[in-house]
Design a protein around this motif. Structure first.
Motif, PDB file in Angstrom:
ATOM      1  N   ARG A  78      26.295   9.732 -26.688  1.00 18.97           N
ATOM      2  CA  ARG A  78      25.932  10.787 -28.025  1.00 18.97           C
ATOM      3  C   ARG A  78      24.349  10.984 -28.515  1.00 18.97           C
ATOM      4  O   ARG A  78      23.071  11.610 -28.480  1.00 18.97           O
ATOM      5  N   GLY A 135      21.673  13.734 -26.971  1.00 20.36           N
ATOM      6  CA  GLY A 135      20.944  14.452 -28.533  1.00 20.36           C
ATOM      7  C   GLY A 135      19.643  14.325 -27.992  1.00 20.36           C
ATOM      8  O   GLY A 135      18.791  15.425 -28.339  1.00 20.36           O
ATOM      9  N   ASN A 136      18.838  13.107 -28.065  1.00 20.11           N
ATOM     10  CA  ASN A 136      17.430  13.158 -27.875  1.00 20.11           C
ATOM     11  C   ASN A 136      17.031  14.118 -25.933  1.00 20.11           C
ATOM     12  O   ASN A 136      15.592  15.076 -26.230  1.00 20.11           O
ATOM     13  N   PHE A 146      18.568  17.798 -26.681  1.00 17.73           N
ATOM     14  CA  PHE A 146      18.652  18.692 -28.005  1.00 17.73           C
ATOM     15  C   PHE A 146      17.263  17.818 -28.929  1.00 17.73           C
ATOM     16  O   PHE A 146      17.773  17.191 -29.873  1.00 17.73           O
ATOM     17  N   SER A 184      16.731  13.289 -36.621  1.00 14.93           N
ATOM     18  CA  SER A 184      18.353  12.790 -35.546  1.00 14.93           C
ATOM     19  C   SER A 184      19.118  13.485 -35.532  1.00 14.93           C
ATOM     20  O   SER A 184      20.042  13.400 -34.859  1.00 14.93           O
ATOM     21  N   THR A 220      20.358  16.300 -36.577  1.00 20.53           N
ATOM     22  CA  THR A 220      20.523  18.007 -35.863  1.00 20.53           C
ATOM     23  C   THR A 220      20.801  17.991 -34.665  1.00 20.53           C
ATOM     24  O   THR A 220      21.515  18.660 -34.649  1.00 20.53           O
ATOM     25  N   SER A 221      19.989  16.801 -33.614  1.00 21.23           N
ATOM     26  CA  SER A 221      20.395  17.064 -32.547  1.00 21.23           C
ATOM     27  C   SER A 221      21.334  16.406 -32.167  1.00 21.23           C
ATOM     28  O   SER A 221      22.546  16.640 -31.048  1.00 21.23           O
ATOM     29  N   LEU A 222      22.219  15.150 -33.252  1.00 22.94           N
ATOM     30  CA  LEU A 222      23.432  15.252 -33.318  1.00 22.94           C
ATOM     31  C   LEU A 222      24.693  15.833 -33.247  1.00 22.94           C
ATOM     32  O   LEU A 222      25.491  15.585 -32.337  1.00 22.94           O
ATOM     33  N   GLN A 272      23.812  19.281 -32.846  1.00 23.63           N
ATOM     34  CA  GLN A 272      24.044  20.265 -31.157  1.00 23.63           C
ATOM     35  C   GLN A 272      24.894  19.487 -30.322  1.00 23.63           C
ATOM     36  O   GLN A 272      25.377  20.637 -29.429  1.00 23.63           O
ATOM     37  N   THR A 273      24.791  18.313 -30.376  1.00 25.92           N
ATOM     38  CA  THR A 273      25.709  17.170 -28.746  1.00 25.92           C
ATOM     39  C   THR A 273      26.771  17.388 -29.676  1.00 25.92           C
ATOM     40  O   THR A 273      28.310  18.132 -28.439  1.00 25.92           O
ATOM     41  N   TYR A 274      27.678  17.516 -30.282  1.00 27.43           N
ATOM     42  CA  TYR A 274      28.912  17.513 -31.113  1.00 27.43           C
ATOM     43  C   TYR A 274      29.309  19.023 -31.046  1.00 27.43           C
ATOM     44  O   TYR A 274      31.049  19.051 -30.540  1.00 27.43           O
TER      45      TYR A 274
END
Length: 101
Positions: free
Chosen positions: A11, A15-16, A19, A24, A26-28, A30-32
């Protein structure tokens, strides 16, 4: 279940790369969100492909599902990680306006 374990393991990397954000978290999230959307739409896909399989035959439903999974996977490999992908670079070059003389 293996897919969700892979997501949990990778993850931060996903994410990086897909997204990028200043935060970090926010990107995590969005990944979820992407994987939650996939998890929630599985029952809808089951209903649709059950109907296609009953109406047009199981082999056509199988071929259609493989094509519908393979095409986006190919597009992800070519276009999203354009910093590493060789076939995505011309698309980025063209869309950025660098092709102008």
């Amino acid at each position: 279940m293996v897919r969700f374990r892979a997501v949990r393991l990778f993850r931060p990397i996903i994410g990086n790369h897909f997204f990028p954000a200043a935060n970090s978290l926010t990107s995590l999230l969005q990944t979820y969100g992407v994987f939650a959307a996939g998890f929630l739409t599985r029952p809808l896909g089951a209903v649709v492909f059950d109907y296609i399989g009953d109406r047009f035959g199981r082999s056509r439903a199988l071929v259609l599902s493989v094509i519908m999974m393979g095409a986006p996977t190919f597009c992800l490999a070519c276009f999203l990680a354009t910093t590493k992908s060789a076939c995505g670079r011309p698309v980025c070059w063209w869309s950025s306006g660098s092709f102008r003389a």
